[in-house]
Write an enzyme that holds these catalytic residues in place. Structure first.
Site, PDB file in Angstrom:
ATOM      1  N   CYS A  83       0.879  -1.008   0.039  1.00  0.00           N
ATOM      2  CA  CYS A  83      -0.080  -0.143   0.056  1.00  0.00           C
ATOM      3  C   CYS A  83       0.853   1.190   0.033  1.00  0.00           C
ATOM      4  CB  CYS A  83      -0.653   0.142   1.284  1.00  0.00           C
ATOM      5  SG  CYS A  83      -1.733   1.480   1.527  1.00  0.00           S
ATOM      6  N   CYS A  86      -0.085   3.959   2.523  1.00  0.00           N
ATOM      7  CA  CYS A  86       0.451   3.591   3.650  1.00  0.00           C
ATOM      8  C   CYS A  86       1.589   4.064   4.176  1.00  0.00           C
ATOM      9  CB  CYS A  86       0.276   2.204   4.061  1.00  0.00           C
ATOM     10  SG  CYS A  86      -1.259   1.515   3.964  1.00  0.00           S
TER      11      CYS A  86
END
Length: 326
Positions: A83, A86
């Site tokens: 991700c 993230c």
């Protein structure tokens, strides 16, 4: 509301290992949320920690999240290696946790390695962040947030809980003494209004507007890697939100349907089944030709963009794709 999340499954699993959460009500029921009426006043310092950022797994969830949340707020950062947003959010949270000096704890959870925790928090997309207080989630948000907003958000949480959780003030006092007084708040980095517009659109759930904003950035700066990664992530999030739960079953029943294979790969990737998604599209490339092959290949390459270039899963799949093509 985040308060609707049921953490009892992981709590019960931890209790079976031989230790009940501190502050649990009779029969193992969780204590009431600290933010509501009649919330308990918790005294004393938090359990000793090896730092203010803790890597949490299903095995230590009880100790590092539930027990700690009885004395200070625990901010749970749910992330995954693939991700890209993230990787923008987590370092900022870690920086703020270090500045907090123990007034709150950051618990990082890899959702790929700990699917039960992700399930308990009802995670639909990442990054997702929850605050757990007195063994209950009390607030949450999704997506990347600018540092000034995160700093303000955490400050509001601490202000609301300081009287009920004296360990917050104790930690703040220690941090002030260690630094010779109240630590100075660093000046926030100037925000790029183009990224702010994209992030605001994403926060509203307006994926089309977010895509438009990131495309405008790339029109001006084609080599902007942050915008490239964010654009790929937003496009995938938009598709994943509309994914049909039966996509994998339908694709398995129709191996020559390229659109079905693309939808199934998205569904598998959203569920954390990265290798399965890549393998599905590589095999689709192998057994198709012409426009169908191009469509499968382009979709797979688009999924690669959600990951770091040196991710071993991407490296292996790129090699497999090259063999399938040539």
């Amino acid at each position: 509301m985040a308060g609707a999340v049921d953490l009892s499954g992981l709590k019960a699993r931890a209790e079976q290992r031989g230790s009940a959460p501190r502050g649990a009500a009779p029969g193992g029921a969780a204590a009431p949320p600290a933010g509501g009426d009649g919330a308990p006043v918790v005294e004393g310092a938090p359990p000793p920690a090896g730092g203010h950022v803790i890597e949490v797994t299903e095995d230590n969830f009880q100790t590092e999240v539930l027990e700690r949340s009885m004395t200070v707020p625990v901010v749970v950062d749910l992330w995954a290696e693939w991700c890209q947003p993230c990787k923008q959010l987590s370092p900022t949270l870690e920086k703020l946790a270090a500045e907090g000096g123990g007034a709150w704890i950051l618990a990082t959870v890899d959702v790929d390695a700990n699917p039960r925790i992700a399930q308990m928090f009802q995670v639909q997309s990442i990054p997702t962040v929850y605050v757990v207080v007195a063994q209950q989630p009390v607030t949450s948000f999704n997506g990347v947030q600018p540092e000034p907003e995160l700093r303000s958000w955490i400050g509001q949480i601490l202000d609301a809980l300081r009287e009920r959780m004296p360990a917050i003030a104790e930690a703040e006092a220690r941090a002030g003494q260690d630094g010779g007084g109240e630590p100075a708040e660093p000046a926030p980095e100037p925000e790029d209004p183009r990224f702010t517009a994209a992030e605001d659109a994403l926060e509203r759930g307006d994926y089309d507007a977010a895509v438009f904003a990131y495309e405008n950035i790339l029109a001006e700066e084609p080599a902007n890697t942050e915008a490239q990664a964010a654009l790929a992530q937003v496009r995938f999030m938009s598709r994943a939100e509309q994914a049909d739960p039966s996509a994998v079953t339908r694709a398995d029943a129709a191996p020559d349907d390229v659109e079905a294979q693309k939808a199934a790969a998205d569904a598998e990737l959203a569920a954390g089944q990265v290798e399965a998604a890549f393998d599905r599209l590589v095999k689709t490339v192998q057994r198709t030709a012409g426009d169908d092959r191009d469509a499968a290949r382009e979709h797979l390459v688009g999924l690669f963009e959600l990951f770091a270039a040196d991710d071993p899963r991407v490296t292996a799949s790129r090699r497999a794709l090259a063999r399938a093509l040539y």
